[in-house]
Design a protein around this motif. Structure first.
Motif, short mmCIF file in Angstrom:
data_model
loop_
_atom_site.label_atom_id
_atom_site.label_comp_id
_atom_site.label_asym_id
_atom_site.label_seq_id
_atom_site.Cartn_x
_atom_site.Cartn_y
_atom_site.Cartn_z
N MET A 46 -85.79 53.75 -39.57
CA MET A 46 -84.43 53.65 -39.03
C MET A 46 -83.84 52.29 -39.35
O MET A 46 -82.70 52.17 -39.78
N MET A 47 -84.63 51.27 -39.15
CA MET A 47 -84.14 49.92 -39.42
C MET A 47 -83.75 49.77 -40.87
O MET A 47 -82.77 49.11 -41.21
N TRP A 48 -84.56 50.40 -41.75
CA TRP A 48 -84.28 50.27 -43.18
C TRP A 48 -82.92 50.87 -43.51
O TRP A 48 -82.15 50.34 -44.32
N PHE A 49 -82.63 52.02 -42.90
CA PHE A 49 -81.35 52.67 -43.19
C PHE A 49 -80.20 51.77 -42.79
O PHE A 49 -79.25 51.56 -43.53
N ILE A 50 -80.29 51.26 -41.57
CA ILE A 50 -79.19 50.42 -41.08
C ILE A 50 -79.05 49.18 -41.96
O ILE A 50 -77.95 48.79 -42.35
N ALA A 51 -80.20 48.60 -42.31
CA ALA A 51 -80.14 47.42 -43.18
C ALA A 51 -79.50 47.79 -44.51
O ALA A 51 -78.65 47.07 -45.04
N GLY A 52 -79.90 48.97 -45.03
CA GLY A 52 -79.35 49.42 -46.31
C GLY A 52 -77.84 49.57 -46.23
O GLY A 52 -77.10 49.14 -47.13
N ILE A 53 -77.39 50.18 -45.15
CA ILE A 53 -75.95 50.39 -45.01
C ILE A 53 -75.22 49.05 -44.97
O ILE A 53 -74.19 48.86 -45.62
N ILE A 54 -75.79 48.14 -44.21
CA ILE A 54 -75.11 46.84 -44.09
C ILE A 54 -75.07 46.13 -45.44
O ILE A 54 -74.05 45.53 -45.81
N ILE A 55 -76.16 46.26 -46.20
CA ILE A 55 -76.16 45.61 -47.52
C ILE A 55 -75.08 46.22 -48.40
O ILE A 55 -74.32 45.51 -49.08
N ILE A 56 -75.02 47.58 -48.39
CA ILE A 56 -74.02 48.23 -49.25
C ILE A 56 -72.62 47.82 -48.84
O ILE A 56 -71.77 47.50 -49.69
N VAL A 57 -72.38 47.83 -47.54
CA VAL A 57 -71.05 47.45 -47.08
C VAL A 57 -70.73 46.01 -47.49
O VAL A 57 -69.62 45.68 -47.92
#
Lengths: 76, 402, 373
Positions: A1-12
């Motif tokens: 879960m943390m990875w997804f959120i981190a991924g989203i923040i990086i993309i944004v």
């Protein structure tokens, strides 16, 4: 879960980096972009947590399904 | 793209994209898959018993002859409530996951075939890995399991041998028919036809046939052999056709490419072998007096292949009488086959119902729900026209003058 | 409305775009729908669909002539005034958004089923979305030139498909002809026109950019390209019926893919279905790009932004998210596509353009722009 959120923040973050310099001249564009990105980020974080989001197809179905059913029946 | 450096960089970038072509989650290394070439399905009780014939690449590719570690193929067996489960269960015995894209044959045991095979075939039509170019066969008098364990000479992979032999003999010997899964489904689905599948049989000592010694001898202990055609009503096996009937069937549905038959000599002291070069059949169904009337029109072109009597071919009328004999014999075969369909099997597996559907929609709509009953009472007309064109490289046999 | 996309495309590029767009996702899904309605007369349904489609395209061309330099949003505002125009434009924008999400789902679904079953769908979505966004940001001229480059590949692959499949044709499969009856054939035609031709209303985003010395020829070219695209799809449907039979065509989710799996020449040219999937990849890319382009530009126009590129990235993220939400499962997809979609697309594809055209006529717009020439 943390990875997804981190991924989203990086993309944004990437999106911001790419777009911000060219938006400095037009305030309106900048604000639209920011608002849109916030909406998009919110949606993506929400969907990662598997919250059911409203499905626009369901809205269309509410209006058009009865019409479609009667069309199908007339042509059968 | 002004500088060469730019272009070079672009090419490098583009080529590096190909690194991703294998997929990440979906990568399949060659040494992680077990290529299955044959699938066998039996039913024991109400569980499906699945046998998979898997290639052992090291054995097949070995150029040092068969002095290898083991046999060119191996089989894995598993049972389960559904076939999909059984195949996955095989990973408990197999070191690799089964990869089914190269399937050549699917063999179904006769017992299961009598119960009905539609359920068993659902996985095969649904799975994305499978294509539809393999042959579906029924194992006669034996289980699919035992059949897939027989080793064969010439073609190291038995499933490949079965596939090739059916493919080749379909074009060269009338009683054989190669049926793929989509043909089966099409015949099963249409109300005017019933499916027919090829049969396969093991001759000889089956137990010995499963050992490598089987192919180390000149005359193997056991062989796999195509065996006539199996007739289905919907998806249940109801009987086997004899050799003559299978021949008639293939003539009727226009699948004969070439075959050999014989007729007695006009002089009566031997036979003449005739090679069929071209065969074209037209099936028609009409309604006469409210009952269906089936018509088969055969046009066959033949060559004289072998003369085993003292006959003067060059004499006038001899060819004509040979043609006449051939016509009569073909007519008998075809009529007997249709009769067998009407009396013994009592179902239309030729497709006369579909012929009616194509020509006379109204009548078909009335008859489609119980077509098999109408078929049984139908009247039949068969016309055959044979043309004998050539006699090989000589005209009269050397036995003629001697 | 200077949206900083000053790209111009000429008539020939328009033709190529329209051709690839009309083949689009149609060829992937339509044969199955047509066969389930009309069985072996699916191809007749397709031909009826082409006829209906030509009428639809005619309507669009008339609207285009009336307002040659306005996008759909511009037409709405010119015809209906500011407020009513904005409402209709928002609906238009919503339609193109839904279109983008659904088409992206189709593409990634296709790849997921046949090629990458274990990969999480999101990644295929992101990959595809990246190229769509790249195309949109680079502007219309780039997209048009890319499509010109891709057209020969499409034609070669199509030619290979047709020639390698010809030996396996069994004409009897299409008999008896017209068993389905007129009603079914018309319904099939409506479904066909809805998938292939009515989405062309979303091409209004690029019609104002068509600059050609001979606009009449350009308009004729649009017709021809649409016709050619429709005929390609009908031909593929016909091949499906001839080779697979109406039953398997009806049952398969992607019958054209099952069709190319059957190619086998001399036991040597076999198993080339992945190469032919490139065909569908080209056309679905065009469709997705234009749906996305239409969405982003219409939204930018409504909001009076200076540059449509601003919205591309946030819209892309929303597109990816919604492509996962839009069809919860394949059965919902089939139901929605066969029942809800026809009236849905007729509302935007025919009803609204007709209303706009009629009101435009009443306002004398046709005469005004004609006299401006």
């Amino acid at each position: 879960m943390m990875w997804f959120i981190a991924g989203i923040i990086i993309i944004v973050g990437f999106c911001f980096i790419i777009e911000i310099p060219s938006l400095m001249k037009f305030k309106k564009d900048l604000w639209t972009f920011v608002v849109a990105m916030l909406v998009a980020t919110a949606l993506s974080l929400v969907s990662v947590r598997h919250v059911p989001l409203p499905n626009p197809l369901d809205w269309a179905a509410v209006i058009f399904e009865p019409i479609g059913e009667s069309m199908k029946r007339t042509f059968e | 793209m002004r500088t060469w450096a730019n272009r070079f960089l672009c090419i490098v970038l583009a080529l590096s994209l190909t690194l991703t072509l294998t997929g990440c989650w979906d990568r399949r290394e060659l040494n992680e898959i077990a290529i299955s070439v044959g699938l066998g399905i039996d039913k024991v009780g109400d569980r499906y018993r699945v046998t998979v014939q898997v290639v052992q690449p090291a054995e097949v590719a070995a150029s040092k002859g068969s002095a290898g570690y083991s046999t060119p193929v191996t089989t894995y067996r598993a049972s389960g409530a559904t076939i999909f489960e059984a195949i996955r269960k095989m990973t408990t015995i197999s070191p690799r996951k089964i990869y089914a894209s190269h399937l050549r044959v699917v063999v179904i045991g006769e017992e299961l075939a009598r119960e009905g095979i539609a359920d068993a075939l659902d996985l095969i039509s649904r799975d994305y890995e499978l294509r539809m170019d393999f042959y579906v066969l029924i194992a006669k008098d034996t289980n699919a399991e035992d059949l897939l364990e027989l080793l064969t000479p010439l073609d190291k992979i038995p499933a490949s041998k079965i596939f090739n032999s059916i493919q080749v003999s379909e074009k060269a010997w009338a009683p054989v028919s190669a049926v793929t899964l989509d043909m089966f489904i099409r015949d099963y689905e249409s109300k005017g036809n019933n499916p027919v599948l090829s049969g396969i049989k093991a001759t000889g000592n089956e137990e010995k046939g499963k050992q490598k010694s089987n192919v180390e001898k000149l005359q193997p202990d056991a062989r796999l052999r195509n065996n006539g055609l199996a007739v289905f009503r919907m998806d249940k096996l109801i009987g086997w056709m004899s050799q003559e009937q299978s021949k008639g069937y293939n003539y009727i549905i226009n699948r004969v490419k070439s075959t050999v038959g014989h007729v007695p000599c006009p002089s009566g002291d031997g036979n003449v072998a005739l090679e069929i070069i071209r065969s074209k059949s037209k099936m028609r169904t009409e309604i006469r007096n409210g009952k269906p009337h089936l018509t088969v029109d055969l046009r066959v072109e033949e060559n004289v292949g072998e003369v085993m009597c003292k006959m003067d071919i060059t004499q006038e009328g001899v060819i004509d009488s040979l043609e006449h004999e051939a016509e009569q014999s073909l007519k008998d075969i075809v009529e007997q086959t249709i009769e067998a369909g009407q009396k013994t099997f009592k179902c239309d597996f030729f497709g006369f119902g579909n012929a009616l559907h194509r020509s006379n929609l109204k009548a078909w709509k009335q008859m489609e729900n119980d077509w098999d009953e109408h078929f049984v009472e139908a009247s039949v007309t068969v016309t055959v026209k044979v043309d004998i064109k050539r006699t090989g490289t000589i005209d009269n046999s050397f036995t003629h003058d001697g | 409305m200077a949206l900083l996309d000053n790209g111009k495309i000429n008539g020939r590029q328009l033709m190529v775009l329209v051709f690839l767009y009309s083949v689009g996702t149609t060829v992937l899904v339509i044969p199955s729908g047509l066969a389930s309605i009309a069985k072996q007369d699916a191809w007749i349904g397709g031909l009826v669909g082409i006829l209906l489609g030509m009428l639809t395209v005619g309507l669009y061309v008339m609207l285009w002539r009336m307002y040659p330099d306005k996008t759909f949003v511009g037409i709405c505002e010119a015809v209906l005034g500011r407020w009513a125009g904005i409402i209709i434009s928002l609906i238009y924008s919503l339609y193109s958004f839904i279109g983008t999400a659904t088409v992206l789902f189709y593409v990634t679904n296709f790849f997921q089923i046949h090629f990458l079953p274990r990969t999480p769908v999101v990644f295929t979505c992101i990959l595809f979305a990246i190229i769509v966004v790249m195309g949109t940001r680079m502007g219309l001229e780039s997209i048009a030139r890319t499509s010109e480059l891709m057209l020969p590949w499409f034609l070669i692959l199509f030619f290979v498909l047709v020639t390698t499949l010809t030996p396996q044709i069994n004409i009897d499969n299409m008999l008896p002809i017209y068993e389905a009856g007129t009603k079914s054939v018309i319904w099939a035609g409506i479904t066909f026109a809805g998938t292939a031709y009515m989405p062309m209303v979303f091409l209004f985003a690029l019609l104002p950019r068509v600059q050609d010395r001979q606009m009449n020829l350009a308009r004729m070219g649009l017709f021809l390209a649409a016709l050619a695209g429709g005929l390609c799809v009908v031909f593929v449907t016909l091949l499906c019926i001839w080779i697979l039979g109406p039953d398997i065509t009806m049952r398969s989710i992607f019958p054209s893919y099952a069709l190319v799996k059957k190619i086998s020449i001399g036991n040597f040219i076999q198993r080339i279905e992945a190469i032919l999937a490139g065909l569908w990849f080209i056309t679905t890319y065009m469709k997705t790009t234009f749906y996305f382009y239409s969405w982003v530009t219409s939204l930018s126009e409504i909001l009076r932004l200076n540059n449509y590129r601003t919205l591309t990235l946030p819209c892309a993220i929303m597109m990816i998210i919604f492509s996962q939400i839009v069809y919860p499962n394949v059965i919902y997809m089939q139901h929605w596509d066969s029942i809800v979609f026809p009236p849905y697309i007729i509302a935007m594809g025919i009803v609204i353009p007709v209303v706009l055209w009629v009101i435009g006529l009443m306002r004398g717009a046709g005469k005004v722009s004609a006299s401006q020439k």
